[in-house]
Write a protein that holds these residues in place. Structure first.
Motif, PDB file in Angstrom:
ATOM      1  N   SER A   3       0.858  -1.181   0.000  1.00 14.82           N
ATOM      2  CA  SER A   3       0.000   0.000   0.000  1.00 14.82           C
ATOM      3  C   SER A   3       0.900   1.238   0.000  1.00 14.82           C
ATOM      4  O   SER A   3       2.076   1.157   0.382  1.00 14.82           O
ATOM      5  CB  SER A   3      -0.899   0.017   1.234  1.00 14.82           C
ATOM      6  N   LEU A   5       1.028   5.476   1.095  1.00 16.78           N
ATOM      7  CA  LEU A   5       0.441   6.603   1.817  1.00 16.78           C
ATOM      8  C   LEU A   5       1.201   7.862   1.429  1.00 16.78           C
ATOM      9  O   LEU A   5       2.409   7.953   1.624  1.00 16.78           O
ATOM     10  CB  LEU A   5       0.540   6.379   3.334  1.00 16.78           C
ATOM     11  N   HIS A  29      -3.243   5.749  -1.009  1.00 13.76           N
ATOM     12  CA  HIS A  29      -4.024   6.614  -0.131  1.00 13.76           C
ATOM     13  C   HIS A  29      -3.363   7.989  -0.067  1.00 13.76           C
ATOM     14  O   HIS A  29      -2.153   8.093   0.112  1.00 13.76           O
ATOM     15  CB  HIS A  29      -4.075   6.030   1.281  1.00 13.76           C
ATOM     16  N   PHE A  31      -3.492  11.324   2.219  1.00 10.83           N
ATOM     17  CA  PHE A  31      -3.923  11.836   3.523  1.00 10.83           C
ATOM     18  C   PHE A  31      -3.651  13.330   3.490  1.00 10.83           C
ATOM     19  O   PHE A  31      -2.505  13.765   3.576  1.00 10.83           O
ATOM     20  CB  PHE A  31      -3.132  11.134   4.633  1.00 10.83           C
ATOM     21  N   THR A  51      -8.431  10.831   2.293  1.00 10.89           N
ATOM     22  CA  THR A  51      -8.807  11.133   3.672  1.00 10.89           C
ATOM     23  C   THR A  51      -8.318  12.542   3.952  1.00 10.89           C
ATOM     24  O   THR A  51      -7.202  12.901   3.582  1.00 10.89           O
ATOM     25  CB  THR A  51      -8.141  10.155   4.668  1.00 10.89           C
ATOM     26  N   ARG A  62       0.909  12.366  11.180  1.00 13.78           N
ATOM     27  CA  ARG A  62       1.373  11.134  10.532  1.00 13.78           C
ATOM     28  C   ARG A  62       0.903   9.897  11.290  1.00 13.78           C
ATOM     29  O   ARG A  62       0.548   8.885  10.680  1.00 13.78           O
ATOM     30  CB  ARG A  62       2.893  11.163  10.390  1.00 13.78           C
ATOM     31  N   ALA A  65      -2.615   9.167  10.355  1.00 15.06           N
ATOM     32  CA  ALA A  65      -2.694   8.489   9.059  1.00 15.06           C
ATOM     33  C   ALA A  65      -2.417   6.997   9.208  1.00 15.06           C
ATOM     34  O   ALA A  65      -3.155   6.154   8.684  1.00 15.06           O
ATOM     35  CB  ALA A  65      -1.715   9.116   8.073  1.00 15.06           C
ATOM     36  N   LEU A  66      -1.370   6.652   9.941  1.00 13.61           N
ATOM     37  CA  LEU A  66      -1.014   5.240  10.115  1.00 13.61           C
ATOM     38  C   LEU A  66      -2.085   4.450  10.858  1.00 13.61           C
ATOM     39  O   LEU A  66      -2.281   3.265  10.594  1.00 13.61           O
ATOM     40  CB  LEU A  66       0.321   5.108  10.850  1.00 13.61           C
ATOM     41  N   VAL A  69      -6.157   5.020   8.510  1.00 14.53           N
ATOM     42  CA  VAL A  69      -6.329   4.558   7.131  1.00 14.53           C
ATOM     43  C   VAL A  69      -6.370   3.037   7.123  1.00 14.53           C
ATOM     44  O   VAL A  69      -5.575   2.381   7.790  1.00 14.53           O
ATOM     45  CB  VAL A  69      -5.180   5.083   6.232  1.00 14.53           C
ATOM     46  N   PHE A  71      -5.454   0.086   5.250  1.00 19.87           N
ATOM     47  CA  PHE A  71      -4.586  -0.359   4.170  1.00 19.87           C
ATOM     48  C   PHE A  71      -4.955  -1.777   3.751  1.00 19.87           C
ATOM     49  O   PHE A  71      -5.305  -2.611   4.584  1.00 19.87           O
ATOM     50  CB  PHE A  71      -3.117  -0.295   4.599  1.00 19.87           C
ATOM     51  N   VAL A  76       3.407  -0.662   4.008  1.00 22.94           N
ATOM     52  CA  VAL A  76       3.012   0.653   3.518  1.00 22.94           C
ATOM     53  C   VAL A  76       4.263   1.467   3.185  1.00 22.94           C
ATOM     54  O   VAL A  76       5.169   1.594   4.007  1.00 22.94           O
ATOM     55  CB  VAL A  76       2.152   1.409   4.558  1.00 22.94           C
ATOM     56  N   LEU A  78       5.662   5.068   2.696  1.00 23.72           N
ATOM     57  CA  LEU A  78       5.333   6.412   3.183  1.00 23.72           C
ATOM     58  C   LEU A  78       6.027   7.458   2.313  1.00 23.72           C
ATOM     59  O   LEU A  78       7.249   7.440   2.195  1.00 23.72           O
ATOM     60  CB  LEU A  78       5.802   6.560   4.631  1.00 23.72           C
TER      61      LEU A  78
END
Length: 191
Positions: A3, A5, A29, A31, A51, A62, A65-66, A69, A71, A76, A78
């Motif tokens: 994923s 972010l 994603h 954010f 988002t 941050r 977000a982790l 979200v 996933f 992920v 970043l």
């Protein structure tokens, strides 16, 4: 798979290139910190999950977000909108992440800063950044100049992540970096 972010605030200039560099992922994603430009529209048009959240400080934002979200994948990547994984890094991540043993929680990468088309080879004190993580084992500390800490082992990837901090011009970069010392001073004063 992995994923992705991407954190944004008014990134209509840099976001398209960032999204293009991670087109290999089917779980991207964005954010966003309440952008007032076309960032949201661009992200949605590209098929990214969106988002929005008001920005308070770097670590808290941050971490939100982790933790909020959803996933699709256990790993992920970043990114900030002015960063691009190279094609070689993208392939490497897709090979090593699924094969990582359970005790490995993150991977660090060499980040290369560019001034226009020139790699600034000696511009960073610490050129390695943790950018590929198992999100449930990662947490940011420090409200300003945040630090990502992971619970578990770290490994290093061979290929670079490219960063374009001057994409909006040198004056924008200076203005942005003049804000950090003020924020640090306010944080120290409030402690």
């Amino acid at each position: 798979m992995i994923s992705v972010l991407i954190l944004t605030r008014n990134e209509q200039q840099d976001l398209p290139g960032c999204l293009e560099s991670v087109a290999w992922s089917d779980d991207v994603h964005v954010f966003d910190s309440l952008s007032t430009d076309d960032t949201v529209r661009m992200a949605e048009a590209a098929g990214a999950h969106m988002t929005q959240r008001a920005f308070d400080d770097y670590a808290t934002h941050r971490n939100a977000a982790l933790s909020t979200v959803r996933f699709k994948y256990p790993w992920v990547l970043l990114l900030d909108a002015d960063e691009r994984p190279t094609a070689e890094l993208s392939r490497e991540m897709q090979q090593v992440a699924p094969a990582a043993p359970p005790e490995v929680s993150g991977f660090s990468v060499r980040r290369r800063d560019f001034l226009f088309d020139t790699w600034l080879k000696h511009a960073q004190i610490s050129p390695f950044y943790i950018r590929l993580v198992r999100p449930e084992r990662a947490r940011y500390t420090r409200a300003i100049n945040e630090v990502l800490e992971v619970e578990g082992g770290l490994r290093r990837l061979d290929h670079p992540l490219d960063h374009f901090p001057f994409s909006k011009g040198i004056a924008h970069w200076i203005q942005k970096h003049n804000v950090y010392p003020t924020m640090e001073a306010e944080l120290i004063r409030s402690e």
